[in-house]
Design a protein around this motif. Structure first.
Motif, PDB file in Angstrom:
ATOM      1  N   LYS A  26       0.846  -1.197   0.000  1.00 40.12           N
ATOM      2  CA  LYS A  26       0.000   0.000   0.000  1.00 40.12           C
ATOM      3  C   LYS A  26       0.885   1.253   0.000  1.00 40.12           C
ATOM      4  O   LYS A  26       1.824   1.352   0.788  1.00 40.12           O
ATOM      5  CB  LYS A  26      -0.850  -0.007   1.282  1.00 40.12           C
ATOM      6  N   VAL A  28       1.936   4.776   1.014  1.00 41.26           N
ATOM      7  CA  VAL A  28       1.629   5.566   2.214  1.00 41.26           C
ATOM      8  C   VAL A  28       2.227   6.966   2.160  1.00 41.26           C
ATOM      9  O   VAL A  28       1.768   7.878   2.858  1.00 41.26           O
ATOM     10  CB  VAL A  28       2.107   4.853   3.510  1.00 41.26           C
ATOM     11  N   GLN A  29       3.192   7.150   1.293  1.00 42.62           N
ATOM     12  CA  GLN A  29       3.837   8.465   1.193  1.00 42.62           C
ATOM     13  C   GLN A  29       4.751   8.414  -0.031  1.00 42.62           C
ATOM     14  O   GLN A  29       5.106   7.319  -0.477  1.00 42.62           O
ATOM     15  CB  GLN A  29       4.675   8.715   2.450  1.00 42.62           C
ATOM     16  N   THR A  75       2.939   9.786  13.054  1.00 39.71           N
ATOM     17  CA  THR A  75       3.002  10.659  11.879  1.00 39.71           C
ATOM     18  C   THR A  75       2.853  12.119  12.315  1.00 39.71           C
ATOM     19  O   THR A  75       2.173  12.419  13.296  1.00 39.71           O
ATOM     20  CB  THR A  75       1.875  10.328  10.872  1.00 39.71           C
ATOM     21  N   GLU A  79      -1.538  12.822   6.717  1.00 42.72           N
ATOM     22  CA  GLU A  79      -1.456  11.362   6.552  1.00 42.72           C
ATOM     23  C   GLU A  79      -1.844  11.119   5.096  1.00 42.72           C
ATOM     24  O   GLU A  79      -3.010  11.219   4.737  1.00 42.72           O
ATOM     25  CB  GLU A  79      -2.436  10.692   7.509  1.00 42.72           C
ATOM     26  N   LYS A  80      -0.849  10.858   4.215  1.00 42.41           N
ATOM     27  CA  LYS A  80      -1.180  10.787   2.789  1.00 42.41           C
ATOM     28  C   LYS A  80      -1.927   9.495   2.480  1.00 42.41           C
ATOM     29  O   LYS A  80      -3.100   9.467   2.254  1.00 42.41           O
ATOM     30  CB  LYS A  80       0.095  10.924   1.945  1.00 42.41           C
ATOM     31  N   GLY A  81      -1.254   8.375   2.471  1.00 48.13           N
ATOM     32  CA  GLY A  81      -1.929   7.097   2.253  1.00 48.13           C
ATOM     33  C   GLY A  81      -2.641   7.030   0.909  1.00 48.13           C
ATOM     34  O   GLY A  81      -2.627   7.980   0.135  1.00 48.13           O
ATOM     35  N   GLU A  82      -3.230   5.888   0.622  1.00 47.97           N
ATOM     36  CA  GLU A  82      -3.758   5.579  -0.699  1.00 47.97           C
ATOM     37  C   GLU A  82      -4.795   6.604  -1.146  1.00 47.97           C
ATOM     38  O   GLU A  82      -4.860   6.966  -2.279  1.00 47.97           O
ATOM     39  CB  GLU A  82      -4.390   4.173  -0.714  1.00 47.97           C
TER      40      GLU A  82
ATOM     41  N   ARG B  61       6.732  10.381   8.704  1.00 47.12           N
ATOM     42  CA  ARG B  61       6.368   9.115   9.363  1.00 47.12           C
ATOM     43  C   ARG B  61       7.566   8.638  10.181  1.00 47.12           C
ATOM     44  O   ARG B  61       8.705   8.650   9.672  1.00 47.12           O
ATOM     45  CB  ARG B  61       5.984   8.067   8.333  1.00 47.12           C
TER      46      ARG B  61
END
Lengths: 87, 87
Positions: A26, A28-29, A75, A79-82, B61
Motif C-alpha cells: 500500500k 503511504v507516502q 506521523t 497522513e497521505k496514504g492511498e 512518518r
C-alpha cells in the motif's frame, strides 16, 4: 511478514516502480509503501523491482519484519496514504 | 529505541528538515533516515520537526521499534548512506 519499502530511483523509473510496488504493497507516502506479504510474494516483488532498476543509480530498501506489531507508527502533518494518492 | 524516519515535505523545507533530522539520525536514502535514539532525543526530534513543517501539506512518518533486531534490511541497487550523501 510485514514489509516497508522505500525507494530512490531515477525520475524515468518512478512510475514503473510504483506500478510494480502497488501490486504488492500500500502506498503511504511518496517513495514509501508498506504491507503484509507472504515470503513468496516478497520474492516476486524483489525480482520485478530488480529487473527494473539501474543497479548503479537507483536505491531500494526493504525493512522486513515479522509483523506490524514490532513497531509503533507516529506521523506528523498530513497522513497521505492511498486516498491522498499522489505519485 | 530504533527509529526509521521518512518524510515528504515541500521542496522549500527539504534542506531544513534534513538538517534537523541529521542531528539525530543517519541519512540512508533520499527522504529516509534511521538510527538509535533515546526517548528524550526522539521527543526533541519530533518537536523540532513539528515546528518546521506545514501540517496541511507535509508528511513525516516515524517507525519506532525496540531495536534494529526486529527487522531485516534488504537493499537493491546502490547503498547510498551517509558516504553517498545527496540531499
Amino acid at each position: 511478514m510485514y514489509v516497508i519499502m522505500v525507494y530512490d530511483v531515477n525520475e524515468k523509473r518512478v512510475a514503473k516502480i510504483l506500478k510494480i510496488a502497488r501490486k504488492y504493497l500500500k502506498w503511504v507516502q511518496n517513495s514509501v509503501l508498506e504491507g503484509e506479504l507472504s515470503p513468496g510474494k516478497y520474492e516476486k516483488l524483489k525480482l520485478e523491482v530488480s529487473r527494473l532498476i539501474d543497479e548503479k543509480e537507483d536505491s531500494v530498501r526493504f525493512y522486513v519484519m515479522d509483523s506490524q506489531k514490532v513497531f509503533n507508527l507516529e506521523t506528523l502533518g498530513v497522513e497521505k496514504g492511498e486516498d491522498g494518492f499522489i505519485f
